[in-house]
Design an enzyme around this catalytic site. Structure first.
Site, PDB file in Angstrom:
ATOM      1  N   LYS A  97      -0.716  -3.816 -27.313  1.00  0.00           N
ATOM      2  CA  LYS A  97      -1.770  -2.914 -26.866  1.00  0.00           C
ATOM      3  C   LYS A  97      -2.798  -2.693 -27.988  1.00  0.00           C
ATOM      4  CE  LYS A  97       1.063  -0.577 -23.395  1.00  0.00           C
ATOM      5  NZ  LYS A  97       1.387   0.703 -22.763  1.00  0.00           N
ATOM      6  N   TYR A 100      -2.030  -2.538 -13.711  1.00  0.00           N
ATOM      7  CA  TYR A 100      -1.376  -1.238 -13.591  1.00  0.00           C
ATOM      8  C   TYR A 100      -1.442  -0.673 -12.165  1.00  0.00           C
ATOM      9  CZ  TYR A 100      -0.464  -0.925 -18.592  1.00  0.00           C
ATOM     10  OH  TYR A 100       0.035  -1.140 -19.865  1.00  0.00           O
TER      11      TYR A 100
HETATM   12  P1  CMP Z   1       3.686   0.339 -20.095  1.00  0.00           P
HETATM   13  O1  CMP Z   1       4.925  -0.416 -20.420  1.00  0.00           O
HETATM   14  O2  CMP Z   1       2.392  -0.272 -20.461  1.00  0.00           O
HETATM   15  O3  CMP Z   1       3.707   0.616 -18.520  1.00  0.00           O
HETATM   16  C1  CMP Z   1       3.083   1.736 -17.952  1.00  0.00           C
HETATM   17  C2  CMP Z   1       2.501   2.625 -18.994  1.00  0.00           C
HETATM   18  O4  CMP Z   1       2.140   3.891 -18.538  1.00  0.00           O
HETATM   19  C3  CMP Z   1       3.545   2.886 -20.051  1.00  0.00           C
HETATM   20  O5  CMP Z   1       3.775   1.735 -20.802  1.00  0.00           O
HETATM   21  C4  CMP Z   1       2.908   4.040 -20.787  1.00  0.00           C
HETATM   22  O6  CMP Z   1       1.925   3.563 -21.701  1.00  0.00           O
HETATM   23  C5  CMP Z   1       2.201   4.759 -19.644  1.00  0.00           C
HETATM   24  N1  CMP Z   1       2.931   5.952 -19.223  1.00  0.00           N
HETATM   25  C6  CMP Z   1       4.024   5.994 -18.460  1.00  0.00           C
HETATM   26  N2  CMP Z   1       4.397   7.285 -18.248  1.00  0.00           N
HETATM   27  C7  CMP Z   1       3.493   8.053 -18.896  1.00  0.00           C
HETATM   28  C8  CMP Z   1       3.348   9.446 -19.055  1.00  0.00           C
HETATM   29  N3  CMP Z   1       4.183  10.306 -18.478  1.00  0.00           N
HETATM   30  N4  CMP Z   1       2.322   9.879 -19.822  1.00  0.00           N
HETATM   31  C9  CMP Z   1       1.465   8.999 -20.403  1.00  0.00           C
HETATM   32  N5  CMP Z   1       1.554   7.644 -20.255  1.00  0.00           N
HETATM   33  C10 CMP Z   1       2.568   7.179 -19.528  1.00  0.00           C
END
Ligand code: CMP
Length: 150
Positions: free
Chosen positions: A9, A49
């Site tokens: 990221k 996403y």
């Molecule tokens: P990632 O593996 O990129 O997949 C979904 C992303 O959403 C996760 O990593 C986090 O970066 C983000 N994410 C998931 N839950 C939350 C949360 N409760 N608050 C902020 N970001 C979140």
């Protein structure tokens, strides 16, 4: 053998952690079969996403992921999807155990350094998004000493 999608990221690049993070996956015995430096467009971020649309963190997540360049990797190895997820650790650095990448390198909920596919079906969808032209098939010289015989 499986192939999974891994994203470094924007915070991983901004903090100059790419070499150290990448080394951990090479050390583990995972093979790089795709690698791209790119700036995520809003369209690509929205497609990637899509399962999170409507969640409270979604707008901030899209802002973060499109704010600066990322690196997309395709990693191949035995049970690569689960192996890479385990290496990342819990979603947030503040919760992730020492020894995992998020546990060792971060303490934020927003800036969690890495994304990895959560299941083989997800990996297939995400790999197609980031590597629409396919992946590079090559046989590592170390394969006979690294992976169990077929
Ligand atoms: P990632 O593996 O990129 O997949 C979904 C992303 O959403 C996760 O990593 C986090 O970066 C983000 N994410 C998931 N839950 C939350 C949360 N409760 N608050 C902020 N970001 C979140």
């Amino acid at each position: 053998m499986e192939t999974t999608l891994l994203l470094f990221k924007p915070d991983a690049l901004q903090r100059g952690l790419v070499g150290r993070l990448l080394a951990r996956f090479e050390d583990k015995g995972l093979q790089i079969v795709g690698l791209r430096l790119l700036r995520m467009t809003s369209e690509l971020a929205a497609r990637h996403y899509a399962p999170h649309v409507g969640k409270p963190f979604y707008p901030g997540l899209l802002r973060f992921m499109t704010a600066a360049p990322i690196i997309a990797l395709a990693l191949r190895g035995p049970k690569a999807v689960a192996v890479v997820r385990t290496m990342l650790g819990a979603t947030f650095g503040i919760d992730a155990k020492p020894g995992t990448l998020r546990g060792d390198f971060g303490c934020s909920k927003t800036f969690n350094l890495l994304h990895a596919s959560d299941a083989p079906e997800t990996a297939a969808r995400e790999l197609e998004l980031f590597f629409p032209d396919g992946l590079e098939a090559w046989e590592p010289a170390t394969a006979p000493w690294l992976w169990d015989p077929a």
